[in-house]
Scaffold this motif. Structure first.
Motif, PDB file in Angstrom:
ATOM      1  N   UNK A 108     108.606  19.011-115.067  1.00  0.00           N
ATOM      2  CA  UNK A 108     109.477  20.109-115.448  1.00  0.00           C
ATOM      3  C   UNK A 108     108.668  21.396-115.398  1.00  0.00           C
ATOM      4  N   UNK A 109     109.049  22.348-114.528  1.00  0.00           N
ATOM      5  CA  UNK A 109     108.329  23.619-114.519  1.00  0.00           C
ATOM      6  C   UNK A 109     108.658  24.416-115.772  1.00  0.00           C
ATOM      7  N   UNK A 110     107.679  25.111-116.297  1.00  0.00           N
ATOM      8  CA  UNK A 110     107.903  25.970-117.463  1.00  0.00           C
ATOM      9  C   UNK A 110     106.905  27.117-117.426  1.00  0.00           C
ATOM     10  N   UNK A 111     107.212  28.163-118.188  1.00  0.00           N
ATOM     11  CA  UNK A 111     106.293  29.287-118.307  1.00  0.00           C
ATOM     12  C   UNK A 111     105.446  29.100-119.551  1.00  0.00           C
ATOM     13  N   UNK A 112     104.139  29.262-119.393  1.00  0.00           N
ATOM     14  CA  UNK A 112     103.218  29.136-120.513  1.00  0.00           C
ATOM     15  C   UNK A 112     102.382  30.393-120.641  1.00  0.00           C
ATOM     16  N   UNK A 117     103.497  26.621-115.336  1.00  0.00           N
ATOM     17  CA  UNK A 117     102.812  25.353-115.580  1.00  0.00           C
ATOM     18  C   UNK A 117     103.811  24.225-115.377  1.00  0.00           C
ATOM     19  N   UNK A 118     103.325  23.001-115.434  1.00  0.00           N
ATOM     20  CA  UNK A 118     104.177  21.826-115.271  1.00  0.00           C
ATOM     21  C   UNK A 118     104.021  20.914-116.474  1.00  0.00           C
ATOM     22  N   UNK A 119     105.140  20.438-116.991  1.00  0.00           N
ATOM     23  CA  UNK A 119     105.135  19.384-118.001  1.00  0.00           C
ATOM     24  C   UNK A 119     105.513  18.111-117.265  1.00  0.00           C
ATOM     25  N   UNK A 120     104.664  17.113-117.331  1.00  0.00           N
ATOM     26  CA  UNK A 120     104.881  15.890-116.551  1.00  0.00           C
ATOM     27  C   UNK A 120     105.046  14.686-117.471  1.00  0.00           C
ATOM     28  N   UNK A 121     105.889  13.759-117.019  1.00  0.00           N
ATOM     29  CA  UNK A 121     106.029  12.459-117.670  1.00  0.00           C
ATOM     30  C   UNK A 121     105.634  11.439-116.616  1.00  0.00           C
TER      31      UNK A 121
END
Length: 195
Positions: A108-112, A117-121
């Motif tokens: 899931x792309x997100x702004x940090x 950045x990417x949040x991955x599972x």
């Protein structure tokens, strides 16, 4: 022939607006009197309860990453050579998305705080999926990639502590010519023995 004549699409550099003062820093921007642990391509500022491990490639015995255990999290970092004028993080993020999708995971792309950045599972055989945050910053002639696992991947307070740790890293690009995307050499810290 310039870098732009090669046919590659130049991507803008990605990183926080205050990177040059708040980090991650280039060696030329860092305070020379701070007691850093010198690992070659990166220097790490020691802090209480920080554990440091080097990831070593089995066949070549080459150090390929630095893992920092801190605040219930692990931050793995790798410094890469990069072009002077363009960034690598946009292209590398797309490669990470493809790689995790091939493993059956999701991103899931997100702004940090460092920008995109990417949040991955990531699936783990016989266990719950592993969560990880992929962060990256384009600096002067280098790119620093971080992978956050553990509490910092999903918990905001733990994540902020790991982000502070990432900001404290100094990248040592050196003057040796290197192709973009090559790993900047890492090594064991000196133990006081003569080189």
């Amino acid at each position: 022939m310039s870098d732009t004549d090669s046919g590659a699409i130049e991507q803008p550099k990605s990183g926080p607006a205050d990177r040059a003062t708040a980090g991650p820093l280039d060696e030329a921007e860092a305070n020379a009197v701070r007691p850093y642990v010198d690992l070659g391509g990166v220097k790490i500022l020691p802090r209480p309860e920080l554990g440091l491990r080097l990831e070593v490639e089995e066949g070549s015995k080459r150090v390929v990453a630095v893992s920092l255990d801190y605040a219930g999290s692990t931050l793995q970092v790798q410094p890469f050579a990069a072009p002077r004028s363009s960034g690598l993080w946009h292209e590398i993020r797309a490669q990470i998305v493809d790689q995790i999708a091939r493993q059956g995971g999701t991103t899931t792309p997100q702004d940090g705080v460092f920008g995109p950045e990417l949040l991955a599972e990531i699936p783990v055989a016989g266990a719950a999926p592993r969560h990880a945050r992929f962060i990256g910053v384009d600096g002067p002639r280098w790119f620093l990639r971080g992978v956050i696992a553990g509490q910092g991947a999903t918990d905001r307070e733990a994540g902020a502590k790991v982000e502070d740790l990432f900001r404290s890293i100094v990248v040592v690009r050196g003057t040796t010519p290197m192709p973009p995307r090559d790993l900047i050499p890492l090594h064991m810290p000196a133990t006081g023995a003569p080189a």
